[in-house]
Design a protein around this motif. Structure first.
Motif, short mmCIF file in Angstrom:
data_model
loop_
_atom_site.label_atom_id
_atom_site.label_comp_id
_atom_site.label_asym_id
_atom_site.label_seq_id
_atom_site.Cartn_x
_atom_site.Cartn_y
_atom_site.Cartn_z
N VAL A 1 0.86 -1.19 0.00
CA VAL A 1 0.00 0.00 0.00
C VAL A 1 0.89 1.24 0.00
O VAL A 1 1.85 1.31 0.77
CB VAL A 1 -0.93 0.02 1.22
CG1 VAL A 1 -1.77 1.30 1.26
CG2 VAL A 1 -1.83 -1.21 1.24
N ALA A 2 0.60 2.20 -0.85
CA ALA A 2 1.40 3.42 -0.95
C ALA A 2 1.43 4.14 0.40
O ALA A 2 0.46 4.10 1.17
CB ALA A 2 0.82 4.34 -2.01
N VAL A 3 2.55 4.78 0.67
CA VAL A 3 2.73 5.45 1.96
C VAL A 3 1.60 6.43 2.25
O VAL A 3 1.05 6.47 3.35
CB VAL A 3 4.10 6.17 1.99
CG1 VAL A 3 4.19 7.10 3.20
CG2 VAL A 3 5.24 5.16 2.02
N ARG B 1 9.78 -7.21 0.89
CA ARG B 1 9.77 -6.38 -0.31
C ARG B 1 10.29 -4.97 -0.03
O ARG B 1 10.38 -4.53 1.12
CB ARG B 1 8.36 -6.30 -0.89
CG ARG B 1 7.42 -5.36 -0.19
CD ARG B 1 6.01 -5.44 -0.74
NE ARG B 1 5.33 -6.65 -0.29
CZ ARG B 1 4.10 -6.98 -0.66
NH1 ARG B 1 3.43 -6.20 -1.50
NH2 ARG B 1 3.55 -8.08 -0.20
N ASP B 2 10.64 -4.28 -1.10
CA ASP B 2 11.07 -2.89 -1.00
C ASP B 2 9.82 -2.02 -0.85
O ASP B 2 8.96 -2.00 -1.72
CB ASP B 2 11.84 -2.51 -2.27
CG ASP B 2 12.40 -1.09 -2.22
OD1 ASP B 2 12.06 -0.34 -1.28
OD2 ASP B 2 13.16 -0.73 -3.14
N HIS B 3 9.74 -1.30 0.26
CA HIS B 3 8.56 -0.48 0.51
C HIS B 3 8.66 0.90 -0.16
O HIS B 3 7.74 1.71 -0.03
CB HIS B 3 8.37 -0.28 2.01
CG HIS B 3 8.17 -1.56 2.77
ND1 HIS B 3 7.15 -2.45 2.48
CD2 HIS B 3 8.87 -2.10 3.80
CE1 HIS B 3 7.23 -3.48 3.31
NE2 HIS B 3 8.26 -3.30 4.11
N GLY B 4 9.77 1.17 -0.83
CA GLY B 4 9.95 2.48 -1.43
C GLY B 4 10.56 3.48 -0.47
O GLY B 4 11.04 4.54 -0.88
N VAL B 5 10.56 3.15 0.81
CA VAL B 5 11.20 3.92 1.87
C VAL B 5 11.75 2.92 2.88
O VAL B 5 11.34 1.75 2.89
CB VAL B 5 10.23 4.87 2.59
CG1 VAL B 5 9.79 6.01 1.70
CG2 VAL B 5 9.03 4.11 3.15
N VAL B 6 12.68 3.37 3.70
CA VAL B 6 13.13 2.56 4.83
C VAL B 6 12.23 2.91 6.01
O VAL B 6 12.20 4.06 6.46
CB VAL B 6 14.60 2.83 5.17
CG1 VAL B 6 15.02 2.00 6.38
CG2 VAL B 6 15.49 2.51 3.98
N VAL B 7 11.48 1.94 6.49
CA VAL B 7 10.52 2.17 7.57
C VAL B 7 11.22 1.95 8.90
O VAL B 7 11.70 0.85 9.20
CB VAL B 7 9.30 1.23 7.44
CG1 VAL B 7 8.30 1.52 8.56
CG2 VAL B 7 8.65 1.39 6.07
N VAL B 8 11.28 3.00 9.72
CA VAL B 8 11.88 2.92 11.05
C VAL B 8 10.75 2.91 12.06
O VAL B 8 9.92 3.82 12.08
CB VAL B 8 12.82 4.11 11.30
CG1 VAL B 8 13.46 4.00 12.69
CG2 VAL B 8 13.90 4.18 10.22
N HIS B 9 10.70 1.88 12.90
CA HIS B 9 9.53 1.67 13.75
C HIS B 9 9.91 1.11 15.11
O HIS B 9 11.02 0.63 15.33
CB HIS B 9 8.56 0.71 13.06
CG HIS B 9 9.08 -0.69 12.93
ND1 HIS B 9 8.81 -1.68 13.85
CD2 HIS B 9 9.89 -1.27 11.99
CE1 HIS B 9 9.42 -2.79 13.49
NE2 HIS B 9 10.09 -2.58 12.36
#
Length: 245
Positions: free
Chosen positions: A161-163, A183-191
């Motif tokens: 799902v797009a950011v 998968r590549d989310h298009g960004v690096v998600v820091v959580h």
């Protein structure tokens, strides 16, 4: 982001002593590096479980660090407390069981007594215990924050799902399928949200909730350009491998 240095901080969960220690380490690290504007992002779950939630909120609400912009993201624990304050009595028992009792004690309220009250009376007692300024601070927390090629959120995102189309519930509550997705989310998600013994770098996500209230380890991820590094309350500063973005 050019000219900026970011520090993302994992779940504090009412551990004021660890928060103060980590903030000192972040400031020292920032001052030791070449000049840049500083950003500190708290990834949510500031409250519950640890002994000093009230102190954590007051510390952050009044925090003034020269050279830094500070942003707090709302976690699922903040969401549940705000729901209770808004009158959703069905949330009370679960909140008390999963850390809310410690939060009430930090505000000088008797959690065991409140748990026995009728919903309206319990809400009234909780509302009177928590200052309006603290409630307003939690209500103003962000949902997420984009920093160049990084996305700071509390729990994660829905893969595929797009950011810009992410659901708020996923940002604050998701575990699977996010945690196991490569998968590549298009960004690096820091959580935060999901505790791990050490920082997890899996695919294009980085999990930095190292279980402060259980382990004494509160962790921050430093990011500048194509470099990143770690700071925590146990090992201090330690270098992480660079990330090509």
């Amino acid at each position: 982001m050019k000219g900026w240095r970011a520090y993302a901080v994992g779940d504090v969960h009412g551990c004021l002593d660890l928060l103060d220690k980590l903030l000192d380490e972040i400031v020292a690290d920032h001052q030791a590096r070449p000049n840049a504007k500083g950003l500190i992002v708290f990834l949510g779950d500031l409250i519950d479980r640890g002994p000093r939630s009230a102190g954590v909120i007051e510390r952050l609400r009044t925090l003034a660090l020269p050279g830094f912009q500070v942003v707090a993201i709302a976690g699922n624990h903040e969401e549940v407390l705000l729901r209770i304050l808004d009158g959703q009595a069905d949330q009370l028992a679960g909140w008390l069981r999963f850390g809310g009792a410690e939060t009430l004690r930090s505000y000088g309220a008797d959690a065991s007594e409140i748990g026995k009250l009728a919903p309206a009376d319990a809400r009234a007692r909780i509302t009177s215990a928590i200052p309006h300024a603290h409630r307003d601070y939690l209500a103003a927390c962000a949902d997420s924050l984009r920093f160049g090629d990084y996305l700071f959120v509390h729990a994660g995102i829905r893969p595929g799902v797009a950011v810009e189309q992410q659901d708020l519930h996923d940002l604050r509550w998701i575990r699977e399928p996010f945690l196991s997705d490569r998968r590549d989310h298009g960004v690096v998600v820091v959580h935060g949200h999901t505790i791990s013994e050490a920082v997890e770098e899996v695919g294009s996500r980085i999990g930095i909730d190292t279980g402060a209230y259980q382990t004494g380890r509160l962790t921050a991820l430093g990011i500048e350009g194509d470099r990143r590094w770690l700071i925590d309350t146990v090992d201090g500063f330690h270098e992480s491998e660079t990330l090509d973005v």
